[in-house]
Design an enzyme around this catalytic site. Sequence first.
Site, PDB file in Angstrom:
ATOM      1  N   MET E  75      43.763  35.679  38.280  1.00  0.00           N
ATOM      2  CA  MET E  75      43.607  34.221  38.372  1.00  0.00           C
ATOM      3  C   MET E  75      43.546  33.728  39.819  1.00  0.00           C
ATOM      4  O   MET E  75      43.545  32.513  40.073  1.00  0.00           O
ATOM      5  CB  MET E  75      44.742  33.503  37.635  1.00  0.00           C
ATOM      6  N   CYS E  76      43.481  34.643  40.752  1.00  0.00           N
ATOM      7  CA  CYS E  76      43.456  34.317  42.178  1.00  0.00           C
ATOM      8  C   CYS E  76      42.037  33.911  42.595  1.00  0.00           C
ATOM      9  O   CYS E  76      41.068  34.552  42.192  1.00  0.00           O
ATOM     10  CB  CYS E  76      43.885  35.589  42.912  1.00  0.00           C
ATOM     11  N   HIS E  77      41.935  32.859  43.391  1.00  0.00           N
ATOM     12  CA  HIS E  77      40.620  32.403  43.827  1.00  0.00           C
ATOM     13  C   HIS E  77      40.067  33.302  44.932  1.00  0.00           C
ATOM     14  O   HIS E  77      40.818  33.714  45.809  1.00  0.00           O
ATOM     15  CB  HIS E  77      40.713  30.980  44.374  1.00  0.00           C
ATOM     16  N   MET E 115      48.986  35.424  48.218  1.00  0.00           N
ATOM     17  CA  MET E 115      48.683  36.655  47.486  1.00  0.00           C
ATOM     18  C   MET E 115      48.012  37.685  48.390  1.00  0.00           C
ATOM     19  O   MET E 115      48.213  38.892  48.232  1.00  0.00           O
ATOM     20  CB  MET E 115      47.794  36.370  46.268  1.00  0.00           C
ATOM     21  N   GLU E 116      47.222  37.206  49.333  1.00  0.00           N
ATOM     22  CA  GLU E 116      46.552  38.113  50.259  1.00  0.00           C
ATOM     23  C   GLU E 116      47.588  38.841  51.139  1.00  0.00           C
ATOM     24  O   GLU E 116      47.470  40.047  51.381  1.00  0.00           O
ATOM     25  CB  GLU E 116      45.564  37.334  51.150  1.00  0.00           C
ATOM     26  N   ASP E 130      51.448  57.453  49.171  1.00  0.00           N
ATOM     27  CA  ASP E 130      50.466  58.493  48.827  1.00  0.00           C
ATOM     28  C   ASP E 130      50.412  59.587  49.880  1.00  0.00           C
ATOM     29  O   ASP E 130      50.340  60.773  49.554  1.00  0.00           O
ATOM     30  CB  ASP E 130      49.081  57.854  48.688  1.00  0.00           C
TER      31      ASP E 130
END
EC number: 4.6.1.17
Lengths: 166, 166, 166, 166, 166, 166
Positions: E75-77, E115-116, E130
Amino acid sequence: MSQFSHYNEDGLSKMVDISSKSATSRTATAECRVRISPRLYEAIHEQSLKKGNPLPVAQVAGIMAAKKTAEWIPMCHPILIQGTDLSFKYEPVKDGYMLVIGATVTVDGNTGVEMEALTAVTAAALTFYDMCKAVDKSMVIEETLLVKKTGGKNGDFYHPRREKMD
Amino acid sequence: MSQFSHYNEDGLSKMVDISSKSATSRTATAECRVRISPRLYEAIHEQSLKKGNPLPVAQVAGIMAAKKTAEWIPMCHPILIQGTDLSFKYEPVKDGYMLVIGATVTVDGNTGVEMEALTAVTAAALTFYDMCKAVDKSMVIEETLLVKKTGGKNGDFYHPRREKMD
Amino acid sequence: MSQFSHYNEDGLSKMVDISSKSATSRTATAECRVRISPRLYEAIHEQSLKKGNPLPVAQVAGIMAAKKTAEWIPMCHPILIQGTDLSFKYEPVKDGYMLVIGATVTVDGNTGVEMEALTAVTAAALTFYDMCKAVDKSMVIEETLLVKKTGGKNGDFYHPRREKMD
Amino acid sequence: MSQFSHYNEDGLSKMVDISSKSATSRTATAECRVRISPRLYEAIHEQSLKKGNPLPVAQVAGIMAAKKTAEWIPMCHPILIQGTDLSFKYEPVKDGYMLVIGATVTVDGNTGVEMEALTAVTAAALTFYDMCKAVDKSMVIEETLLVKKTGGKNGDFYHPRREKMD
Amino acid sequence: MSQFSHYNEDGLSKMVDISSKSATSRTATAECRVRISPRLYEAIHEQSLKKGNPLPVAQVAGIMAAKKTAEWIPMCHPILIQGTDLSFKYEPVKDGYMLVIGATVTVDGNTGVEMEALTAVTAAALTFYDMCKAVDKSMVIEETLLVKKTGGKNGDFYHPRREKMD
Amino acid sequence: MSQFSHYNEDGLSKMVDISSKSATSRTATAECRVRISPRLYEAIHEQSLKKGNPLPVAQVAGIMAAKKTAEWIPMCHPILIQGTDLSFKYEPVKDGYMLVIGATVTVDGNTGVEMEALTAVTAAALTFYDMCKAVDKSMVIEETLLVKKTGGKNGDFYHPRREKMD
């Protein structure tokens, strides 16, 4: 305190485990039809579209989309498709023309390629729409369906609407 | 020596320059219809699909695909869509049901979002197909079209088949 | 009514079916050379580039691009590459320096990895260009080629320009 | 205990902040040259390549790659390119032919499109290589460079090797 | 016949329309902490990891992931981030070390970049995991949080756990 | 003239060659915990979040991210995951609630799926954060770890913090 473990049973999706399925040779063929007006048909054949001839671009779009099917379709397994071929044909219909787009995808893997074939024809149809929409936005993608699939433990499938064609 | 510069004029595609178009508020609404059998309709409502309830997943697939439209459609410009909403409705029809999927996309930019809305409904329909195909592969995506668009210098568009609905 | 089925024979592209090819161990090595000016060479070694030291970033870019080769190259088959290693070396040449970028990709699959190796060196070279272009935009990527490939039914290949090196 | 904050000063990369740069109209033109043998040149023109005619596919590949430049090049800013056009021309040279690929990208943004133009010609060249490599793997991508850029606070740039061409 | 339009009100997700929000200068800073054993800490500093030094790779991974945040988070633009910088620091703690990863993202846009920034530190931490997991799989990513954000109509935010640090 | 070939030995990363590893059945389970406030917990259960119910979206995000792990993690090998399932559970803790997210990934391949399971829970947690952040930005993702892995030549692994759970 709410419990969501039950939720998984009656609602939340998952990517089904296919590791016990065996790798076999599989194919799938899909088709869709784009209804176009006589005016658009003429514009295409007079090569007067600003973005160029739509079919070679639609072809590439279909092939590239087939490779990325598992990115579009959330529960679809990633798979290494081994062959993809699209076909395009204009057919005259009442009040205009129908562009018939077909795609056949082949794989040697442990899940089918129905979604890859459907994604290929769909991406080709949307690309065709994009390249022609400056002339006519009223195109309709009329009938997207799985024509047939072969291979896999559940046997072959032929769509009832196309059975006679095969 | 062959010359391909002429080719560009009558065949090779390009991404049309839109830098002279002004940024305005634009919306587009698309729709598609998936024909499903009574058996599948029941399976969905008894929540007996192996991959889970298809609608929330189809919704997410549609939104995510709308954001990546320019990856699927070669000549489509990248754009920062600002809102996307999908709707789902089952309608009874002769011999079964029709799942009607709608999507509206909004943007404040210098190109339209028709392709984003069409891509959203298409990805939702394909995802629905994927999640239901273990029960019935004969679903048909019957009618994918642009219901309307607003904004941009060419004015608004309403699809002839839906004009009364709006 | 026009027929595009013939078009496929003499023009439209397809992704060739490789399902009958057998999975064997394959490698490919590619190389490219970036010509850089003495001024840029000094700036790199004085670590005065705004974006940081270009080689570790170019290395990562090359490896990541190799994994996504089938996204860049439309008719290229998706494949699960199993090893990728890049090398970087500055060599003095007349009027400056040459950055020699090499990449070797390995796979156990039914198609070769030539495109993956070429994509790796290319992405590394473009990344190097990007990180250095604030100092000098006149860099030239001079010679991108496939050094060698091994495995597959058509036998090994060694590029005529590099045969002595091997 | 080691400190990596210093590392950032002399080695680790970053994506430079461009938020203070103003949005202006910018263009970039890049070029690359693919050396091909007479045998390959003939095969292309006799349309005997298994994967089809390479140029329409290379064109689409170049345009799609330009849109995804920030995915290839780690420190490159995402940008909404507004126009992309590629050109292809075969030129006879000593011992064969040269395919000259050009790409011009336009944007109205706060960073340049040099990398997008370079990525477009590169992806087109790699695609051409892929489609022709069954006939001849010894093609060399000989000279990839930025022909010119316009716009931005640092002024225009013309490559020294092409200045006379412009 | 079931109605899913109500479903949208109390369940189905949408991408909220932000077209009425104004474009302002925004920043966000996120942090996460990876707990590592003394044995792993030594292996890193003796450069005995098979995959190489993890920090430059984690840095690139963080920056590339930040650019693709809207692909991870449904839902992130989509947004054009304008600057991204990561920092890494090893701190001794009881029974081992903590790698503290920070990321600051800047944008001039009509939605925030929280969010970024969170995606950047997360991708960096996973990449670190990893590259080190061959030595020790028991690393724990202990605390991923938004340190602060500035800009936007709702005012600035400082995380309660970090307020003193700022 | 500087030599970077040594650099590869003590710094530059590579994607390790796994072509000699055998394909076996492998699984990995990861977990992460998101600390949420009583206020947010109530908002979720009153379904008053603007973006909708977060769990079905987080589930899809986790599954889609697992498929794209090799895009986020630079040195991670591409792999065809064959099953992915996520679970969500709210647990009351001191001063609020903890959302426990679990993911199990299965594959039949020649490298493990630890990173895929960790990526799945991480993407689900970030998506949950995104959908809830309008209510409360102080959520903390507290503990991301590999619970267990099975298969592969190095034997099974159980995280010391979770051994009793299994």
